[in-house]
Motif scaffolding. Structure first.
Motif, PDB file in Angstrom:
ATOM      1  N   ALA A 173      32.739  25.208  38.546  1.00 34.31           N
ATOM      2  CA  ALA A 173      33.259  26.108  37.517  1.00 34.31           C
ATOM      3  C   ALA A 173      34.664  26.604  37.824  1.00 34.31           C
ATOM      4  CB  ALA A 173      32.317  27.293  37.337  1.00 34.31           C
ATOM      5  N   GLY A 174      35.152  26.418  39.035  1.00 37.49           N
ATOM      6  CA  GLY A 174      36.511  26.839  39.380  1.00 37.49           C
ATOM      7  C   GLY A 174      36.604  28.324  39.673  1.00 37.49           C
ATOM      8  N   GLU A 175      37.830  28.853  39.584  1.00 40.72           N
ATOM      9  CA  GLU A 175      38.079  30.261  39.889  1.00 40.72           C
ATOM     10  C   GLU A 175      37.910  31.116  38.645  1.00 40.72           C
ATOM     11  OE1 GLU A 175      41.901  30.462  41.736  1.00 40.72           O
ATOM     12  OE2 GLU A 175      41.206  29.459  43.545  1.00 40.72           O
ATOM     13  N   PHE A 176      37.559  32.378  38.850  1.00 44.49           N
ATOM     14  CA  PHE A 176      37.421  33.330  37.761  1.00 44.49           C
ATOM     15  C   PHE A 176      37.804  34.708  38.270  1.00 44.49           C
ATOM     16  CE2 PHE A 176      33.458  33.149  40.011  1.00 44.49           C
ATOM     17  CZ  PHE A 176      32.956  34.438  40.017  1.00 44.49           C
ATOM     18  N   THR A 177      38.159  35.615  37.353  1.00 44.36           N
ATOM     19  CA  THR A 177      38.625  36.947  37.709  1.00 44.36           C
ATOM     20  C   THR A 177      37.507  37.959  37.528  1.00 44.36           C
ATOM     21  OG1 THR A 177      40.838  36.365  36.987  1.00 44.36           O
ATOM     22  CG2 THR A 177      40.368  38.696  37.227  1.00 44.36           C
ATOM     23  N   LEU A 178      37.416  38.889  38.463  1.00 49.24           N
ATOM     24  CA  LEU A 178      36.458  39.985  38.378  1.00 49.24           C
ATOM     25  C   LEU A 178      37.249  41.267  38.144  1.00 49.24           C
ATOM     26  CD1 LEU A 178      35.239  37.845  40.676  1.00 49.24           C
ATOM     27  CD2 LEU A 178      33.423  39.501  40.630  1.00 49.24           C
ATOM     28  N   ALA A 179      36.981  41.966  37.059  1.00 53.36           N
ATOM     29  CA  ALA A 179      37.693  43.188  36.687  1.00 53.36           C
ATOM     30  C   ALA A 179      36.798  44.397  36.890  1.00 53.36           C
ATOM     31  CB  ALA A 179      38.131  43.089  35.229  1.00 53.36           C
ATOM     32  N   PRO A 180      37.397  45.595  37.000  1.00 56.25           N
ATOM     33  CA  PRO A 180      36.578  46.802  37.195  1.00 56.25           C
ATOM     34  C   PRO A 180      35.633  47.042  36.018  1.00 56.25           C
ATOM     35  CG  PRO A 180      38.904  47.263  37.590  1.00 56.25           C
ATOM     36  CD  PRO A 180      38.819  45.891  37.022  1.00 56.25           C
ATOM     37  N   ASP A 181      34.406  47.469  36.334  1.00 60.22           N
ATOM     38  CA  ASP A 181      33.446  47.821  35.288  1.00 60.22           C
ATOM     39  C   ASP A 181      33.218  49.326  35.299  1.00 60.22           C
ATOM     40  OD1 ASP A 181      31.823  48.256  37.481  1.00 60.22           O
ATOM     41  OD2 ASP A 181      30.495  46.562  37.104  1.00 60.22           O
ATOM     42  N   ASP A 182      32.255  49.805  34.533  1.00 58.58           N
ATOM     43  CA  ASP A 182      31.998  51.244  34.417  1.00 58.58           C
ATOM     44  C   ASP A 182      31.500  51.871  35.712  1.00 58.58           C
ATOM     45  OD1 ASP A 182      32.751  51.056  31.784  1.00 58.58           O
ATOM     46  OD2 ASP A 182      30.694  50.818  31.038  1.00 58.58           O
ATOM     47  N   ASP A 183      30.903  51.077  36.586  1.00 60.86           N
ATOM     48  CA  ASP A 183      30.365  51.593  37.848  1.00 60.86           C
ATOM     49  C   ASP A 183      31.386  51.584  38.975  1.00 60.86           C
ATOM     50  OD1 ASP A 183      27.885  51.919  36.619  1.00 60.86           O
ATOM     51  OD2 ASP A 183      27.249  49.891  37.133  1.00 60.86           O
ATOM     52  N   GLY A 184      32.594  51.100  38.715  1.00 62.40           N
ATOM     53  CA  GLY A 184      33.604  51.015  39.760  1.00 62.40           C
ATOM     54  C   GLY A 184      33.535  49.739  40.567  1.00 62.40           C
ATOM     55  N   ASP A 185      32.649  48.823  40.193  1.00 69.88           N
ATOM     56  CA  ASP A 185      32.547  47.531  40.860  1.00 69.88           C
ATOM     57  C   ASP A 185      33.341  46.504  40.058  1.00 69.88           C
ATOM     58  OD1 ASP A 185      30.777  48.645  42.749  1.00 69.88           O
ATOM     59  OD2 ASP A 185      29.080  48.314  41.397  1.00 69.88           O
ATOM     60  N   ALA A 186      33.558  45.342  40.631  1.00 69.75           N
ATOM     61  CA  ALA A 186      34.281  44.269  39.945  1.00 69.75           C
ATOM     62  C   ALA A 186      33.277  43.275  39.366  1.00 69.75           C
ATOM     63  CB  ALA A 186      35.222  43.566  40.913  1.00 69.75           C
ATOM     64  N   THR A 187      33.413  42.984  38.053  1.00 69.55           N
ATOM     65  CA  THR A 187      32.483  42.089  37.375  1.00 69.55           C
ATOM     66  C   THR A 187      33.255  40.999  36.647  1.00 69.55           C
ATOM     67  OG1 THR A 187      30.881  43.860  37.076  1.00 69.55           O
ATOM     68  CG2 THR A 187      30.641  41.955  35.655  1.00 69.55           C
ATOM     69  N   GLY A 188      32.769  39.780  36.714  1.00 67.17           N
ATOM     70  CA  GLY A 188      33.381  38.649  36.025  1.00 67.17           C
ATOM     71  C   GLY A 188      32.322  37.657  35.592  1.00 67.17           C
ATOM     72  N   ARG A 189      32.729  36.731  34.719  1.00 68.29           N
ATOM     73  CA  ARG A 189      31.794  35.728  34.193  1.00 68.29           C
ATOM     74  C   ARG A 189      32.376  34.333  34.349  1.00 68.29           C
ATOM     75  NH1 ARG A 189      28.560  37.782  29.103  1.00 68.29           N
ATOM     76  NH2 ARG A 189      27.760  35.728  29.439  1.00 68.29           N
ATOM     77  N   PHE A 190      31.470  33.383  34.472  1.00 67.02           N
ATOM     78  CA  PHE A 190      31.858  31.977  34.446  1.00 67.02           C
ATOM     79  C   PHE A 190      30.712  31.185  33.841  1.00 67.02           C
ATOM     80  CE2 PHE A 190      29.798  32.578  38.530  1.00 67.02           C
ATOM     81  CZ  PHE A 190      29.003  31.455  38.669  1.00 67.02           C
ATOM     82  N   ARG A 191      31.015  29.973  33.420  1.00 69.26           N
ATOM     83  CA  ARG A 191      30.010  29.109  32.802  1.00 69.26           C
ATOM     84  C   ARG A 191      29.708  27.953  33.755  1.00 69.26           C
ATOM     85  NH1 ARG A 191      29.533  27.962  26.644  1.00 69.26           N
ATOM     86  NH2 ARG A 191      29.574  30.175  26.944  1.00 69.26           N
ATOM     87  N   VAL A 192      28.416  27.672  33.939  1.00 71.81           N
ATOM     88  CA  VAL A 192      27.989  26.536  34.755  1.00 71.81           C
ATOM     89  C   VAL A 192      28.340  25.269  33.973  1.00 71.81           C
ATOM     90  CG1 VAL A 192      26.039  25.384  35.861  1.00 71.81           C
ATOM     91  CG2 VAL A 192      26.117  27.878  35.763  1.00 71.81           C
ATOM     92  N   PRO A 193      29.087  24.338  34.561  1.00 69.79           N
ATOM     93  CA  PRO A 193      29.467  23.123  33.829  1.00 69.79           C
ATOM     94  C   PRO A 193      28.245  22.300  33.414  1.00 69.79           C
ATOM     95  CG  PRO A 193      30.654  23.281  35.915  1.00 69.79           C
ATOM     96  CD  PRO A 193      29.631  24.362  35.911  1.00 69.79           C
ATOM     97  N   PRO A 194      28.311  21.634  32.254  1.00 65.29           N
ATOM     98  CA  PRO A 194      27.188  20.806  31.817  1.00 65.29           C
ATOM     99  C   PRO A 194      26.870  19.669  32.791  1.00 65.29           C
ATOM    100  CG  PRO A 194      28.726  21.166  30.019  1.00 65.29           C
ATOM    101  CD  PRO A 194      29.360  21.716  31.247  1.00 65.29           C
ATOM    102  N   SER A 195      27.842  19.287  33.604  1.00 67.24           N
ATOM    103  CA  SER A 195      27.633  18.191  34.551  1.00 67.24           C
ATOM    104  C   SER A 195      27.055  18.654  35.889  1.00 67.24           C
ATOM    105  CB  SER A 195      28.965  17.479  34.804  1.00 67.24           C
ATOM    106  OG  SER A 195      29.897  18.394  35.363  1.00 67.24           O
TER     107      SER A 195
END
Length: 168
Positions: free
Chosen positions: A64-86
């Motif tokens: 899936a490569g690199e992705f960014t995690l941004a601050p959330d409401d709890d003060g932690d860093a949260t990010g999303r990525f998609r599992v490749p179909p392959s």
């Protein structure tokens, strides 16, 4: 002998107590939570770096490569990525590096062929033996049709003779 044992026991307890008090100061408790922990190819995954305000994530292990995690409401860093179909089934390590020289945190993602909620339909032919599993063969089909025709003609002839009373 007793004095030495008591001295060593006291020293061991003192070192253990100091280590227990110093352990929280050495580790900041940062960790990476991967949700859901099990995903199918093409599924979305959320990664939360607990104890980090911002972070850079790396899901290259699953493709899936690199992705960014941004601050959330709890003060932690949260990010999303998609599992490749392959993506192939297996367990993959997801990594996030907390900003400003923070720790590198890791979490596991298990990739399965289908999610637990998805309906899986059968496909292909049933492999039960020679009866059609080998594919259509015109010679065998013609021989079978001829055998059935001969049996039907013979049976009709015998029933006709019996109905007339010709002695069979």
């Amino acid at each position: 002998m007793r004095r030495t044992a008591r001295s060593l026991t006291g020293a061991v307890f003192a070192v253990a107590a100091v280590g227990a008090l110093a352990a929280p100061a050495l580790g900041d408790g940062a960790r990476l939570e991967v949700r859901p922990g099990t995903a199918a190819p093409g599924g979305d995954v959320t990664a939360t770096a607990v104890g980090c305000a911002t972070a850079a994530g790396d899901a290259s292990a699953v493709g899936a490569g690199e992705f960014t995690l941004a601050p959330d409401d709890d003060g932690d860093a949260t990010g999303r990525f998609r599992v490749p179909p392959s993506a192939q089934p297996g367990t993959y390590e997801i990594v996030a590096r907390c900003a400003r020289g923070g720790p590198k945190v890791r979490g596991d993602l298990v990739v399965v062929l289908a999610s637990a909620h998805a309906q899986v339909y059968p496909r292909g032919s049933v492999k039960t033996g020679v009866g059609g599993a080998l594919g259509p063969d015109p010679v065998q089909t013609a021989a079978g049709v001829a055998a059935l025709a001969v049996a039907a003609a013979g049976g009709t002839w015998l029933l006709h003779r019996r109905a007339r009373g010709d002695g069979i």
